[in-house]
Design a protein around this motif. Structure first.
Motif, PDB file in Angstrom:
ATOM      1  N   UNK A 258       0.807  -1.219   0.000  1.00 28.94           N
ATOM      2  CA  UNK A 258       0.000   0.000   0.000  1.00 28.94           C
ATOM      3  C   UNK A 258       0.844   1.274   0.000  1.00 28.94           C
ATOM      4  N   UNK A 259       2.136   1.140  -0.201  1.00 32.57           N
ATOM      5  CA  UNK A 259       3.020   2.300  -0.094  1.00 32.57           C
ATOM      6  C   UNK A 259       2.617   3.452  -1.016  1.00 32.57           C
ATOM      7  N   UNK A 260       2.322   3.205  -2.307  1.00 33.53           N
ATOM      8  CA  UNK A 260       1.965   4.345  -3.179  1.00 33.53           C
ATOM      9  C   UNK A 260       0.742   5.108  -2.679  1.00 33.53           C
ATOM     10  N   UNK A 323      -0.842   3.135 -10.408  1.00 33.87           N
ATOM     11  CA  UNK A 323      -1.225   3.915 -11.589  1.00 33.87           C
ATOM     12  C   UNK A 323      -2.250   4.994 -11.254  1.00 33.87           C
ATOM     13  N   UNK A 324      -3.075   4.743 -10.241  1.00 36.75           N
ATOM     14  CA  UNK A 324      -4.078   5.748  -9.872  1.00 36.75           C
ATOM     15  C   UNK A 324      -3.427   7.027  -9.355  1.00 36.75           C
ATOM     16  N   UNK A 325      -2.212   6.915  -8.809  1.00 36.52           N
ATOM     17  CA  UNK A 325      -1.522   8.118  -8.343  1.00 36.52           C
ATOM     18  C   UNK A 325      -1.217   9.080  -9.480  1.00 36.52           C
ATOM     19  N   UNK A 401      10.016  20.284  -4.467  1.00 39.74           N
ATOM     20  CA  UNK A 401       9.850  19.945  -5.885  1.00 39.74           C
ATOM     21  C   UNK A 401       8.511  20.489  -6.372  1.00 39.74           C
ATOM     22  N   UNK A 402       7.521  19.622  -6.495  1.00 43.14           N
ATOM     23  CA  UNK A 402       6.181  20.026  -6.896  1.00 43.14           C
ATOM     24  C   UNK A 402       5.239  18.871  -6.607  1.00 43.14           C
ATOM     25  N   UNK A 408       4.385  11.395  -9.245  1.00 46.39           N
ATOM     26  CA  UNK A 408       5.113  10.512 -10.151  1.00 46.39           C
ATOM     27  C   UNK A 408       6.044   9.587  -9.370  1.00 46.39           C
ATOM     28  N   UNK A 409       6.773  10.134  -8.421  1.00 47.48           N
ATOM     29  CA  UNK A 409       7.680   9.321  -7.615  1.00 47.48           C
ATOM     30  C   UNK A 409       6.916   8.275  -6.811  1.00 47.48           C
TER      31      UNK A 409
END
Length: 438
Positions: A258-260, A323-325, A401-402, A408-409
């Motif tokens: 579940x990290x992302x 991918x949802x991120x 960053x942004x 993305x990361x």
């Protein structure tokens, strides 16, 4: 609501009839209300509603991220879960081992929310952090007791169905604590919002009082060991069953899965506000429409696990969450545009709901029913621990960053999860399709 006796004829959970049987058990209704009780406090003390409240009164992103760490008891509940396995809670012992802890924890959550209603974070955060610590301890204890209760009232083959109904209740709790609290805060202030939320804890409390205590397995071991053994025996049992290498690999996989999703949770509320949406927009899209989308994802996950087993669904779910991120990058490129908000929330909540049910079914299959609360609490803590700590410094990452770079990361972190799943593929097994009646 308890398991059938050992001599009862096994009940099939295979196919459509089995799915209806599993979802129709009285245990499923109990889990609906207990899930609501677990979901209600989470956003208020550990996630988006709290961070939105803090941003609303002018706190900076770095401070919000650090304050979110005050809810760390949700990550460490396995440390006192052996007490939940071994003992009854003294003041409510008449309810039995599982329900005694449930009632005590639910009352603690209600008290914590009342206290948070009267804090003034704009004048200083010491009082708020203190009560977040108290409420998160009570909420984490409640989660451990609920998870143990769920696993012990139904066989492994029915766990996906109970996970889905639990998730339905949990997500309704999120709707109330998210959309409901934000609507109330918009028109009546944060104090009223938290007081209303504390009052709604009467629903899970009533479910606890009206439900039955699950029947302990005939091979109960936990009652035969001493106080010290209550802490080490669940862990030694886990590694005795799986071996050292596989056991560590399973724990690592759960921690990465579940990290992302976890890593972006703290920044969600501030991101919505910084993108130009009002609290009412956030309530409507994220915590009303979004949570119902998550419920749909949870039931889809329950059906898919029942039909295909959790092994293949683990791969699908891990990819979907990552991918949802990327959908949040769409919001970052189109701030204040409501269609982008809906698109991102659809992708995020559908994948979260699906992945949550799949992961619950998988983790339930790894537990020994003699140490249900402890082993499951360890797995749940690991599922949230890495992302939670990174989330604590996520505000600094965004400021350096942004938002787009951050999302993305976070999506790229799925790579080690998929590699580990490939190694585990032939070493994990799906549950059998029959079991005792729930």
């Amino acid at each position: 609501m308890s398991q059938a006796s050992a001599g009862a004829k096994p009940t099939s959970y295979k196919g459509w009839a089995g799915i209806k049987r599993a979802f129709g058990t009285p245990s499923a209704l109990t889990m609906l209300f207990l899930g609501f009780g677990s979901g209600l406090p989470f956003l208020l003390i550990a996630s988006m509603t709290l961070s939105t409240r803090l941003r609303d009164v002018g706190l900076d992103l770095g401070s919000i991220g650090l304050i979110s760490l005050a809810s760390f008891f949700y990550l460490l509940k396995f440390l006192w879960a052996p007490l939940i396995d071994r003992y009854v809670f003294p003041l409510t012992a008449f309810l039995g081992r599982r329900r005694s802890w449930l009632l005590a924890a639910q009352l603690g959550v209600a008290i914590g929310l009342v206290a948070l209603a009267f804090t003034r974070p704009e004048l200083g955060v010491t009082s708020l952090v203190t009560w977040v610590l108290f409420a998160s301890f009570a909420g984490a204890t409640q989660d451990s007791a609920v998870d143990a209760y769920r696993i012990e009232i139904a066989p492994a083959a029915a766990q996906a169905a109970l996970a889905a109904t639990y998730t339905l209740g949990y997500r309704v709790g999120l709707i109330v604590a998210g959309a409901g609290a934000l609507y109330i805060a918009e028109f009546s202030g944060w104090r009223s919002a938290y007081l209303w939320m504390s009052g709604l804890m009467v629903l899970p409390i009533a479910a606890t009082l009206l439900s039955r205590e699950p029947v302990a397995p005939e091979t109960t071991v936990i009652r035969k060991i001493d106080f010290v053994g209550a802490f080490w025996q669940p862990f030694s049992s886990f590694f005795s069953t799986n071996g050292l290498l596989l056991g560590l690999s399973l724990l690592l996989f759960v921690g990465l899965f579940k990290f992302p999703d976890q890593v972006i949770g703290v920044m969600a509320g501030p991101f919505y506000l910084d993108s130009g949406y009002t609290k009412a927009d956030i309530a409507t899209v994220s915590k009303l429409y979004g949570v119902w989308t998550g419920i749909a994802g949870a039931f889809l996950g329950g059906f898919c696990v029942a039909a295909f087993g959790f092994r293949r669904m683990l791969a699908v779910a891990a990819l979907a969450v990552a991918l949802s991120n990327l959908a949040f990058m769409l919001m970052a490129e189109h701030p204040s545009e409501i269609w982008a908000f809906y698109a991102a929330i659809t992708a995020d909540n559908l994948s979260q709901g699906f992945a949550g049910t799949v992961l619950v079914a998988f983790m339930s299959s790894l537990t020994n029913r003699n140490f249900t609360a402890t082993q499951y609490a360890l797995l749940v803590s690991l599922a949230n621990l890495p992302g939670k700590f990174i989330g604590g410094v996520s505000g600094y990452i965004v400021e350096a960053s942004s938002y787009s770079t951050f999302f993305l990361l976070s999506a790229m972190t799925v790579v080690p999860t998929l590699l580990l799943l490939a190694w585990l593929w032939r070493r994990i097994k799906d549950p059998v399709v029959s079991g005792e009646s729930a």
